[in-house]
Design a protein around this motif. Structure first.
Motif, PDB file in Angstrom:
ATOM      1  N   ILE A 264      13.227  19.999 -11.704  1.00  0.00           N
ATOM      2  CA  ILE A 264      12.099  19.071 -11.615  1.00  0.00           C
ATOM      3  C   ILE A 264      11.301  19.065 -12.918  1.00  0.00           C
ATOM      4  CG2 ILE A 264       9.937  18.585 -10.401  1.00  0.00           C
ATOM      5  CD1 ILE A 264      11.226  19.817  -7.890  1.00  0.00           C
ATOM      6  N   VAL A 265      10.995  20.258 -13.415  1.00  0.00           N
ATOM      7  CA  VAL A 265      10.218  20.349 -14.650  1.00  0.00           C
ATOM      8  C   VAL A 265      11.012  19.784 -15.826  1.00  0.00           C
ATOM      9  CG1 VAL A 265       9.082  21.925 -16.255  1.00  0.00           C
ATOM     10  CG2 VAL A 265       8.865  22.296 -13.795  1.00  0.00           C
ATOM     11  N   ALA A 266      12.336  19.960 -15.797  1.00  0.00           N
ATOM     12  CA  ALA A 266      13.165  19.417 -16.881  1.00  0.00           C
ATOM     13  C   ALA A 266      13.031  17.904 -16.963  1.00  0.00           C
ATOM     14  CB  ALA A 266      14.628  19.817 -16.678  1.00  0.00           C
ATOM     15  N   GLU A 267      12.962  17.237 -15.804  1.00  0.00           N
ATOM     16  CA  GLU A 267      12.777  15.781 -15.842  1.00  0.00           C
ATOM     17  C   GLU A 267      11.420  15.418 -16.428  1.00  0.00           C
ATOM     18  OE1 GLU A 267      11.660  12.418 -12.799  1.00  0.00           O
ATOM     19  OE2 GLU A 267      13.742  13.009 -12.460  1.00  0.00           O
ATOM     20  N   ALA A 268      10.383  16.157 -16.024  1.00  0.00           N
ATOM     21  CA  ALA A 268       9.051  15.882 -16.566  1.00  0.00           C
ATOM     22  C   ALA A 268       9.034  16.065 -18.083  1.00  0.00           C
ATOM     23  CB  ALA A 268       8.019  16.793 -15.896  1.00  0.00           C
ATOM     24  N   ILE A 269       9.712  17.100 -18.570  1.00  0.00           N
ATOM     25  CA  ILE A 269       9.754  17.353 -20.012  1.00  0.00           C
ATOM     26  C   ILE A 269      10.528  16.248 -20.732  1.00  0.00           C
ATOM     27  CG2 ILE A 269      10.670  18.904 -21.783  1.00  0.00           C
ATOM     28  CD1 ILE A 269      10.007  21.237 -19.888  1.00  0.00           C
TER      29      ILE A 269
ATOM     30  N   LEU B  60      -1.925   7.214 -19.985  1.00  0.00           N
ATOM     31  CA  LEU B  60      -1.676   7.844 -18.686  1.00  0.00           C
ATOM     32  C   LEU B  60      -2.746   8.913 -18.480  1.00  0.00           C
ATOM     33  CD1 LEU B  60       0.223   8.071 -16.190  1.00  0.00           C
ATOM     34  CD2 LEU B  60       1.279  10.003 -17.370  1.00  0.00           C
ATOM     35  N   HIS B  61      -3.550   8.728 -17.463  1.00  0.00           N
ATOM     36  CA  HIS B  61      -4.728   9.560 -17.220  1.00  0.00           C
ATOM     37  C   HIS B  61      -4.435  10.552 -16.090  1.00  0.00           C
ATOM     38  CE1 HIS B  61      -9.330   9.495 -16.054  1.00  0.00           C
ATOM     39  NE2 HIS B  61      -8.846  10.717 -16.166  1.00  0.00           N
ATOM     40  N   HIS B  62      -4.355  11.835 -16.422  1.00  0.00           N
ATOM     41  CA  HIS B  62      -4.330  12.886 -15.414  1.00  0.00           C
ATOM     42  C   HIS B  62      -5.785  13.274 -15.130  1.00  0.00           C
ATOM     43  CE1 HIS B  62      -0.080  13.498 -16.404  1.00  0.00           C
ATOM     44  NE2 HIS B  62      -0.451  13.559 -17.669  1.00  0.00           N
ATOM     45  N   MET B  63      -6.157  13.354 -13.882  1.00  0.00           N
ATOM     46  CA  MET B  63      -7.551  13.655 -13.564  1.00  0.00           C
ATOM     47  C   MET B  63      -7.950  15.035 -14.074  1.00  0.00           C
ATOM     48  SD  MET B  63      -8.078  12.027  -9.761  1.00  0.00           S
ATOM     49  CE  MET B  63      -9.817  12.502  -9.767  1.00  0.00           C
ATOM     50  N   LYS B  64      -9.182  15.104 -14.616  1.00  0.00           N
ATOM     51  CA  LYS B  64      -9.800  16.331 -15.131  1.00  0.00           C
ATOM     52  C   LYS B  64      -9.054  16.909 -16.331  1.00  0.00           C
ATOM     53  CE  LYS B  64     -13.000  16.960 -13.765  1.00  0.00           C
ATOM     54  NZ  LYS B  64     -14.224  16.153 -14.111  1.00  0.00           N
ATOM     55  N   THR B  65      -8.614  16.023 -17.186  1.00  0.00           N
ATOM     56  CA  THR B  65      -8.019  16.453 -18.453  1.00  0.00           C
ATOM     57  C   THR B  65      -8.776  15.875 -19.651  1.00  0.00           C
ATOM     58  OG1 THR B  65      -6.483  14.582 -18.514  1.00  0.00           O
ATOM     59  CG2 THR B  65      -5.702  16.617 -17.451  1.00  0.00           C
TER      60      THR B  65
ATOM     61  N   ALA C 103       3.851  16.112 -11.220  1.00  0.00           N
ATOM     62  CA  ALA C 103       4.090  14.966 -10.336  1.00  0.00           C
ATOM     63  C   ALA C 103       3.841  13.649 -11.060  1.00  0.00           C
ATOM     64  CB  ALA C 103       3.199  15.067  -9.103  1.00  0.00           C
ATOM     65  N   ASN C 104       2.819  13.601 -11.886  1.00  0.00           N
ATOM     66  CA  ASN C 104       2.515  12.374 -12.619  1.00  0.00           C
ATOM     67  C   ASN C 104       3.563  12.039 -13.668  1.00  0.00           C
ATOM     68  OD1 ASN C 104       0.202  11.605 -11.310  1.00  0.00           O
ATOM     69  ND2 ASN C 104      -1.190  12.013 -13.000  1.00  0.00           N
TER      70      ASN C 104
ATOM     71  N   PHE D  72      -3.896   3.991 -16.930  1.00  0.00           N
ATOM     72  CA  PHE D  72      -3.148   4.137 -15.680  1.00  0.00           C
ATOM     73  C   PHE D  72      -3.296   5.562 -15.177  1.00  0.00           C
ATOM     74  CE2 PHE D  72       0.887   4.835 -13.344  1.00  0.00           C
ATOM     75  CZ  PHE D  72       0.793   3.795 -12.433  1.00  0.00           C
ATOM     76  N   CYS D  73      -3.920   5.732 -14.032  1.00  0.00           N
ATOM     77  CA  CYS D  73      -4.145   7.055 -13.463  1.00  0.00           C
ATOM     78  C   CYS D  73      -3.297   7.226 -12.212  1.00  0.00           C
ATOM     79  CB  CYS D  73      -5.629   7.257 -13.151  1.00  0.00           C
ATOM     80  SG  CYS D  73      -6.058   8.949 -12.640  1.00  0.00           S
ATOM     81  N   SER D  74      -2.038   7.510 -12.408  1.00  0.00           N
ATOM     82  CA  SER D  74      -1.121   7.770 -11.307  1.00  0.00           C
ATOM     83  C   SER D  74       0.203   8.236 -11.912  1.00  0.00           C
ATOM     84  CB  SER D  74      -0.921   6.526 -10.440  1.00  0.00           C
ATOM     85  OG  SER D  74      -0.178   6.849  -9.270  1.00  0.00           O
ATOM     86  N   ALA D  75       1.269   8.202 -11.106  1.00  0.00           N
ATOM     87  CA  ALA D  75       2.563   8.734 -11.539  1.00  0.00           C
ATOM     88  C   ALA D  75       3.375   7.703 -12.319  1.00  0.00           C
ATOM     89  CB  ALA D  75       3.362   9.200 -10.324  1.00  0.00           C
ATOM     90  N   LEU D  76       4.160   8.196 -13.265  1.00  0.00           N
ATOM     91  CA  LEU D  76       5.027   7.341 -14.066  1.00  0.00           C
ATOM     92  C   LEU D  76       5.979   6.511 -13.210  1.00  0.00           C
ATOM     93  CD1 LEU D  76       6.199   9.569 -17.074  1.00  0.00           C
ATOM     94  CD2 LEU D  76       4.549   7.698 -17.115  1.00  0.00           C
ATOM     95  N   LYS D  77       6.371   7.043 -12.073  1.00  0.00           N
ATOM     96  CA  LYS D  77       7.389   6.371 -11.264  1.00  0.00           C
ATOM     97  C   LYS D  77       6.962   4.978 -10.804  1.00  0.00           C
ATOM     98  CE  LYS D  77       6.072   8.544  -6.841  1.00  0.00           C
ATOM     99  NZ  LYS D  77       6.556   9.416  -5.755  1.00  0.00           N
TER     100      LYS D  77
END
Length: 355
Positions: free
Chosen positions: A251-256, A94-99, A235-236, A158-163
């Motif tokens: 929201i952050v809890a779901e990401a974690i 999973l590719h986050h841009m500029k990481t 968001a990703n 994959f460079c986008s959101a998990l959803k």
């Protein structure tokens, strides 16, 4: 069909915990209105959470997480069929841009080519939300050729959101092993701004771009460019579309939770070399060297900021009409005013990074 595991040696490096978050038996869910119940089921009972933030864990929960981490630190072997072809859906980046994701993709390409040189057939697919037309067709059209390519791919970048992974069939976490890299939000946003100063942000000061966003004066601006400036990593990492009245902590809890359950390994841009060493430990086929090959797969530095962003117009001195463009030198790090503006617009990413 017979199958075997591709066994490759690994250098077991101690104390290489960058951020290692493990995946349990977890199935990604498509976006739905029942997002609150999903988080509730993933967290302790309400009485256990009384007086606690959604972003904190008890000692017992921490101990359970450490146990899961130890389990997932065991090297992961590739599954190969009787024809020496890698079976589908084994590894996801999973590719986050500029990481540092482009550098990781180059490393993974080297590792795949090395396997190919040893006689293995490795189907790979890469898809990036910045390829707007291609990505939109792939998301919206289940008959698009991309879907067949994804179905057969053993590895995917994959460079986008998990959803979106649910609709692509890349959501079997009992089979797929995943890796991603996180970066401090201020540094990631500033890097994105320096990388796309002209193309995305019209050579405006970043604080002025944020003023346009705050005033909803964004008609004609590219939505993807603006999204990169606002909680992009969170968001990703979401698998749900949250209502507007949801709290930041929810929201952050779901990401974690998704980080804990979806990913085998998570690295940090700030420790990218160490992260890739850990990547090669957990996934031996990605290691810098492997038995039976002279190819060395190191980590290149790719996608750095342009040497000339063409933001400064200067008069021509050759008698021809028009202007020439020169580089607008931007510092490696934002000034204090810009840093505060980035922090203000990336509160979720800061919570995610610090949690």
């Amino acid at each position: 069909m017979g199958q075997h595991r591709l066994l490759l040696p690994t250098i077991v490096a101690s104390c290489l915990l960058v951020i290692v978050l493990t995946c349990g038996k977890y199935q990604l869910q498509p976006a739905s209105p029942e997002v609150y119940s999903k988080i509730a089921s993933a967290r302790p009972a309400p009485e256990a959470m009384e007086g606690r933030s959604l972003l904190t864990s008890s000692q017992e929960e921490e101990e359970q997480l450490v146990a899961r981490i130890r389990q997932k630190l065991r090297p992961v072997d590739l599954i190969v069929d009787e024809n020496n072809a890698l079976e589908p859906h084994q590894f996801l980046h999973l590719h986050h841009m500029k990481t540092g994701g482009t550098s990781i993709d180059h490393l993974l390409k080297c590792a795949r080519e090395r396997l190919g040189a040893q006689g293995y057939d490795v189907d790979h697919y890469s898809i990036h939300e910045c390829a707007r037309g291609k990505f939109r067709k792939c998301v919206e059209n289940s008959k698009d050729p991309c879907r067949d390519s994804m179905d057969h791919a053993a590895t995917m970048s994959f460079c986008s959101a998990l959803k979106h992974l649910n609709r692509f069939g890349w959501d079997d976490i009992n089979r797929i092993k995943s890796f991603t890299v996180l970066r401090h939000p201020v540094e990631r946003v500033w890097s994105m701004y320096r990388f796309e100063t002209k193309m995305c942000y019209s050579c405006m000061n970043l604080t002025d771009v944020y003023d346009l966003i705050d005033n909803n004066d964004i008609l004609g601006w590219d939505s993807l460019c603006l999204a990169q400036l606002q909680n992009h990593e969170t968001a990703n990492l979401l698998t749900s579309d949250w209502p507007e009245d949801a709290s930041d902590d929810e929201i952050v809890a779901e990401a974690i939770e998704n980080m804990k359950n979806f990913f085998t390994l998570i690295g940090l841009t700030e420790e990218l070399t160490l992260s890739t060493q850990m990547l090669g430990t957990v996934f031996p086929w990605i290691n810098k060297t492997i038995e039976g090959s002279h190819m060395r797969c190191g980590l290149p530095h790719a996608n750095s900021s342009p040497e000339n962003n063409h933001c400064i117009r200067v008069e021509r001195t050759d008698g021809k009409k028009g202007f020439l463009t020169e580089h607008w030198p931007l510092p490696d790090h934002p000034d204090e005013k810009t840093r505060k503006a980035i922090e203000e617009h990336n509160k979720l990413d800061l919570k995610l990074y610090e949690a």
